[in-house]
Design an enzyme around this catalytic site. Structure first.
Site, PDB file in Angstrom:
ATOM      1  N   THR A 193     -40.357 -44.443  33.532  1.00  0.00           N
ATOM      2  CA  THR A 193     -41.320 -43.870  32.550  1.00  0.00           C
ATOM      3  C   THR A 193     -41.815 -44.705  31.464  1.00  0.00           C
ATOM      4  OG1 THR A 193     -41.391 -42.161  30.766  1.00  0.00           O
ATOM      5  CG2 THR A 193     -39.306 -43.046  31.217  1.00  0.00           C
ATOM      6  N   LYS A 245     -33.115 -43.251  30.574  1.00  0.00           N
ATOM      7  CA  LYS A 245     -34.078 -43.786  31.873  1.00  0.00           C
ATOM      8  C   LYS A 245     -34.031 -45.318  31.648  1.00  0.00           C
ATOM      9  CE  LYS A 245     -36.518 -40.248  33.591  1.00  0.00           C
ATOM     10  NZ  LYS A 245     -36.418 -39.723  34.895  1.00  0.00           N
TER      11      LYS A 245
HETATM   12  P1  NAP Z   1     -40.316 -31.689  35.324  1.00  0.00           P
HETATM   13  O1  NAP Z   1     -41.454 -30.720  35.483  1.00  0.00           O
HETATM   14  O2  NAP Z   1     -39.696 -31.399  33.822  1.00  0.00           O
HETATM   15  O3  NAP Z   1     -39.281 -31.280  36.647  1.00  0.00           O
HETATM   16  C1  NAP Z   1     -37.880 -31.799  36.504  1.00  0.00           C
HETATM   17  C2  NAP Z   1     -37.404 -31.716  37.610  1.00  0.00           C
HETATM   18  O4  NAP Z   1     -35.851 -31.903  37.521  1.00  0.00           O
HETATM   19  C3  NAP Z   1     -37.151 -29.926  37.788  1.00  0.00           C
HETATM   20  O5  NAP Z   1     -37.174 -29.650  39.133  1.00  0.00           O
HETATM   21  C4  NAP Z   1     -35.791 -29.682  37.308  1.00  0.00           C
HETATM   22  O6  NAP Z   1     -35.119 -28.411  37.973  1.00  0.00           O
HETATM   23  C5  NAP Z   1     -34.981 -30.916  37.926  1.00  0.00           C
HETATM   24  N1  NAP Z   1     -33.724 -31.059  37.194  1.00  0.00           N
HETATM   25  C6  NAP Z   1     -33.447 -31.181  35.826  1.00  0.00           C
HETATM   26  N2  NAP Z   1     -32.159 -31.310  35.677  1.00  0.00           N
HETATM   27  C7  NAP Z   1     -31.378 -31.350  36.898  1.00  0.00           C
HETATM   28  C8  NAP Z   1     -30.286 -31.406  37.317  1.00  0.00           C
HETATM   29  N3  NAP Z   1     -29.022 -31.373  36.598  1.00  0.00           N
HETATM   30  N4  NAP Z   1     -29.889 -31.315  38.884  1.00  0.00           N
HETATM   31  C9  NAP Z   1     -31.069 -30.953  39.658  1.00  0.00           C
HETATM   32  N5  NAP Z   1     -32.229 -30.945  39.172  1.00  0.00           N
HETATM   33  C10 NAP Z   1     -32.351 -31.014  37.904  1.00  0.00           C
HETATM   34  O7  NAP Z   1     -40.680 -33.191  35.406  1.00  0.00           O
HETATM   35  P2  NAP Z   1     -42.043 -33.895  36.054  1.00  0.00           P
HETATM   36  O8  NAP Z   1     -43.215 -33.739  34.984  1.00  0.00           O
HETATM   37  O9  NAP Z   1     -42.121 -33.351  37.401  1.00  0.00           O
HETATM   38  O10 NAP Z   1     -41.461 -35.348  36.208  1.00  0.00           O
HETATM   39  C11 NAP Z   1     -40.542 -35.811  37.401  1.00  0.00           C
HETATM   40  C12 NAP Z   1     -39.865 -36.899  36.946  1.00  0.00           C
HETATM   41  O11 NAP Z   1     -40.616 -38.150  36.426  1.00  0.00           O
HETATM   42  C13 NAP Z   1     -38.782 -36.704  35.726  1.00  0.00           C
HETATM   43  O12 NAP Z   1     -37.725 -37.470  36.117  1.00  0.00           O
HETATM   44  C14 NAP Z   1     -39.262 -37.223  34.684  1.00  0.00           C
HETATM   45  O13 NAP Z   1     -38.549 -37.736  33.737  1.00  0.00           O
HETATM   46  C15 NAP Z   1     -40.156 -38.576  35.288  1.00  0.00           C
HETATM   47  N6  NAP Z   1     -41.403 -38.751  34.493  1.00  0.00           N
HETATM   48  C16 NAP Z   1     -42.434 -37.945  34.296  1.00  0.00           C
HETATM   49  C17 NAP Z   1     -43.597 -38.210  33.490  1.00  0.00           C
HETATM   50  C18 NAP Z   1     -44.516 -37.242  33.339  1.00  0.00           C
HETATM   51  O14 NAP Z   1     -45.593 -37.532  32.577  1.00  0.00           O
HETATM   52  N7  NAP Z   1     -44.646 -35.966  33.972  1.00  0.00           N
HETATM   53  C19 NAP Z   1     -43.755 -39.713  33.283  1.00  0.00           C
HETATM   54  C20 NAP Z   1     -43.001 -40.303  33.615  1.00  0.00           C
HETATM   55  C21 NAP Z   1     -41.741 -40.034  34.156  1.00  0.00           C
HETATM   56  P3  NAP Z   1     -35.469 -27.158  36.998  1.00  0.00           P
HETATM   57  O15 NAP Z   1     -36.682 -26.481  37.847  1.00  0.00           O
HETATM   58  O16 NAP Z   1     -34.022 -26.216  37.759  1.00  0.00           O
HETATM   59  O17 NAP Z   1     -35.486 -27.120  35.771  1.00  0.00           O
HETATM   60  O1  G4F Z   2     -46.366 -33.862  25.996  1.00  0.00           O
HETATM   61  P1  G4F Z   2     -45.088 -34.442  25.562  1.00  0.00           P
HETATM   62  O2  G4F Z   2     -43.785 -33.677  24.851  1.00  0.00           O
HETATM   63  O3  G4F Z   2     -44.794 -35.733  26.164  1.00  0.00           O
HETATM   64  P2  G4F Z   2     -43.932 -37.038  25.814  1.00  0.00           P
HETATM   65  O4  G4F Z   2     -43.078 -36.875  24.855  1.00  0.00           O
HETATM   66  O5  G4F Z   2     -45.043 -38.117  25.968  1.00  0.00           O
HETATM   67  O6  G4F Z   2     -42.970 -37.375  27.427  1.00  0.00           O
HETATM   68  C1  G4F Z   2     -43.868 -36.878  28.638  1.00  0.00           C
HETATM   69  O7  G4F Z   2     -44.336 -38.127  29.114  1.00  0.00           O
HETATM   70  C2  G4F Z   2     -43.258 -39.251  29.290  1.00  0.00           C
HETATM   71  C3  G4F Z   2     -44.023 -40.459  29.703  1.00  0.00           C
HETATM   72  O8  G4F Z   2     -44.390 -41.231  29.004  1.00  0.00           O
HETATM   73  C4  G4F Z   2     -42.126 -38.628  30.416  1.00  0.00           C
HETATM   74  F1  G4F Z   2     -41.330 -39.738  30.617  1.00  0.00           F
HETATM   75  C5  G4F Z   2     -41.459 -37.673  29.782  1.00  0.00           C
HETATM   76  O9  G4F Z   2     -40.492 -37.045  30.704  1.00  0.00           O
HETATM   77  C6  G4F Z   2     -42.552 -36.529  29.724  1.00  0.00           C
HETATM   78  O10 G4F Z   2     -43.180 -36.058  30.712  1.00  0.00           O
HETATM   79  O11 G4F Z   2     -45.424 -35.203  23.939  1.00  0.00           O
HETATM   80  C7  G4F Z   2     -46.449 -36.120  23.874  1.00  0.00           C
HETATM   81  C8  G4F Z   2     -46.736 -36.474  22.425  1.00  0.00           C
HETATM   82  C9  G4F Z   2     -45.601 -36.617  21.609  1.00  0.00           C
HETATM   83  O12 G4F Z   2     -45.885 -37.846  20.701  1.00  0.00           O
HETATM   84  C10 G4F Z   2     -45.419 -35.731  20.836  1.00  0.00           C
HETATM   85  O13 G4F Z   2     -44.603 -35.930  19.576  1.00  0.00           O
HETATM   86  O14 G4F Z   2     -47.410 -35.208  21.870  1.00  0.00           O
HETATM   87  C11 G4F Z   2     -46.953 -35.247  20.376  1.00  0.00           C
HETATM   88  N1  G4F Z   2     -46.793 -33.624  20.081  1.00  0.00           N
HETATM   89  C12 G4F Z   2     -47.377 -33.111  18.986  1.00  0.00           C
HETATM   90  N2  G4F Z   2     -47.358 -31.892  18.849  1.00  0.00           N
HETATM   91  C13 G4F Z   2     -46.109 -32.798  20.763  1.00  0.00           C
HETATM   92  C14 G4F Z   2     -46.504 -31.590  19.953  1.00  0.00           C
HETATM   93  N3  G4F Z   2     -45.374 -32.593  21.805  1.00  0.00           N
HETATM   94  C15 G4F Z   2     -45.003 -31.355  22.125  1.00  0.00           C
HETATM   95  N4  G4F Z   2     -44.166 -31.252  23.365  1.00  0.00           N
HETATM   96  N5  G4F Z   2     -45.148 -30.228  21.455  1.00  0.00           N
HETATM   97  C16 G4F Z   2     -46.074 -30.108  20.432  1.00  0.00           C
HETATM   98  O15 G4F Z   2     -46.262 -29.351  19.877  1.00  0.00           O
END
Ligand code: NAP
Ligand code: G4F
Length: 355
Positions: free
Chosen positions: A130, A159
């Site tokens: 990430t 991470k």
């Molecule tokens: P997400 O929607 O939060 O999905 C997370 C998944 O992990 C869910 O299926 C959750 O299951 C499962 N999980 C959590 N804890 C677990 C455990 N202990 N055992 C088995 N399964 C577990 O995340 P996402 O946005 O799809 O992201 C996928 C991956 O990419 C994550 O590792 C995240 O940190 C990484 N990532 C995401 C972003 C982004 O912007 N989306 C960017 C960079 C990296 P449940 O449904 O049961 O909770």
């Molecule tokens: O949407 P966020 O919670 O995502 P964040 O923290 O960037 O993390 C996501 O992206 C990462 C990759 O860069 C992943 F690794 C991670 O698993 C996840 O998918 O927050 C985005 C920004 C932050 O700066 C937060 O402080 O939005 C700001 N923010 C402002 N108001 C808020 C809010 N975030 C959340 N969740 N809720 C608010 O009300």
């Protein structure tokens, strides 16, 4: 040889898109699901109800913190590719559950790599790394594969561990193991407590008359937001190379939380007038004067990542990866989906409204 994928985190946003992508490519897909007291398979329900289920699509109960479970499943399934997407993935919540985050987001990667190694080590491994690795290191933005890491949360620190243990298994055991360093990617399937989805849901509810206003935290934070569907293709491409390596996927286009909010309201024809700063900042409907947005310190984090902007040049050059959805297209897609689902309007009514 048959392509067999094992996906952890299959019920998540990325897991659901990746499953669709791999099934369309002819893979057998095995996914790990956790037991919940209520059903938690909403994002993959359409696949469970399809002809793929139990023919090419298989679900197994597992928790990635349970190494004996992982060991047995890898031995039984014999995957040719493993996508490790499971994590406690919410940065803000990682401050509330730091130890669990270290286990589920950090140490579990070691457990899965070890399960693969002990079972022969000859399948390809994708680790969901990430942009939070970069955290507070903004000097060389746009950030790229060589930018130093400076995690700012228990999530980011966990991470970093997963990133390095993946590199370590690649170098120590000659395993094909890659890190995809993905910047934020969103979709109509994004979890409801990430900021983009929180915004689009709130606007749809406000228009349906079931929510008063939208309360946010840090509005100045800048993120590089792409579409999740584009990013899962990048994951697959990383496992198609001659040699395993690590790649950034990003759009190289940055916007603040405030800009996302404005763009989402603009999609439904509302222009925001901002007043005040910091905790006193407020957003009003320019036409009616109604208060629509305010700031609540409850959503601030103990430490904030202010600025993430990614350079995907290496992935574009070596993988041929290219995003297909830009910022405006992403906001439009998410806003439309929530308007149809929550505000209960038809696609035709939505189009009319936008004219
Ligand atoms: P997400 O929607 O939060 O999905 C997370 C998944 O992990 C869910 O299926 C959750 O299951 C499962 N999980 C959590 N804890 C677990 C455990 N202990 N055992 C088995 N399964 C577990 O995340 P996402 O946005 O799809 O992201 C996928 C991956 O990419 C994550 O590792 C995240 O940190 C990484 N990532 C995401 C972003 C982004 O912007 N989306 C960017 C960079 C990296 P449940 O449904 O049961 O909770
Ligand atoms: O949407 P966020 O919670 O995502 P964040 O923290 O960037 O993390 C996501 O992206 C990462 C990759 O860069 C992943 F690794 C991670 O698993 C996840 O998918 O927050 C985005 C920004 C932050 O700066 C937060 O402080 O939005 C700001 N923010 C402002 N108001 C808020 C809010 N975030 C959340 N969740 N809720 C608010 O009300």
């Amino acid at each position: 040889m048959k392509n067999v994928a094992l996906i952890t985190g299959i019920t998540g946003q990325d897991g659901s898109y990746l499953t669709e992508f791999l099934l369309a490519k002819g893979y057998d897909v095995h996914g790990l699901v956790r037991r919940h007291s209520t059903l938690n398979t909403e994002r993959i329900e359409h696949i469970i109800r399809s002809d793929y289920h139990k023919v090419k699509f298989f679900l197994h109960f597992a928790d990635v913190t349970d190494s004996s479970n992982l060991m047995r499943l890898v031995a039984d399934i014999r995957p040719t590719e493993v996508y490790n997407l499971a994590a406690q993935s919410h940065v803000g919540i990682s401050f509330e559950v730091p130890e669990y985050t270290a286990e589920a987001t950090g140490v579990s990667t070691l457990k899965l790599l070890e399960a693969v190694r002990v079972n022969g080590g000859n399948c390809r491994f994708y680790q969901a790394s990430t942009s939070e690795l970069y955290g507070g290191f903004e000097e060389t933005a746009p950030q790229h594969e060589k930018t130093p890491f400076y995690p700012k949360s228990p999530y980011g620190a966990a991470k970093v561990y997963s990133y390095w243990v993946t590199v370590n298994y690649r170098e120590s055991y000659d395993m094909y193991a890659c890190n995809g360093i993905l910047f934020n990617h969103e979709s109509p399937r994004r979890g409801e407590n990430f900021v983009t989805r929180k915004i689009t849901i709130a606007i749809a509810k406000m228009l349906a008359g079931t929510q008063e206003k939208l309360s946010l935290g840090n509005m100045n934070a800048m993120r590089d937001w792409g579409f999740a569907g584009d990013y899962v293709e990048g994951m697959w491409l990383m496992l198609r190379q001659d040699k395993a390596d690590d790649y950034v996927l990003a759009t190289n286009e940055g916007h603040t939380v405030r800009e996302f909010t404005e763009a989402a309201f603009a999609e439904v024809g509302i222009k925001i007038r901002w007043e005040g700063e910091g905790l006193l900042e407020k957003g009003y409907d320019q036409e009616s004067g109604k208060l629509l947005v305010d700031v609540n310190p409850e959503f601030y984090r103990p430490a904030e990542v202010e600025y993430l902007l990614g350079n995907p040049a290496k992935a574009e050059k070596e993988l041929g990866w290219k995003r297909t959805v830009d910022f405006k297209g992403l906001v439009a897609m998410m806003m439309e989906a929530d308007m149809l689902a929550i505000a209960g309007i038809t696609p035709t009514e939505y189009k009319e409204r936008k004219k």
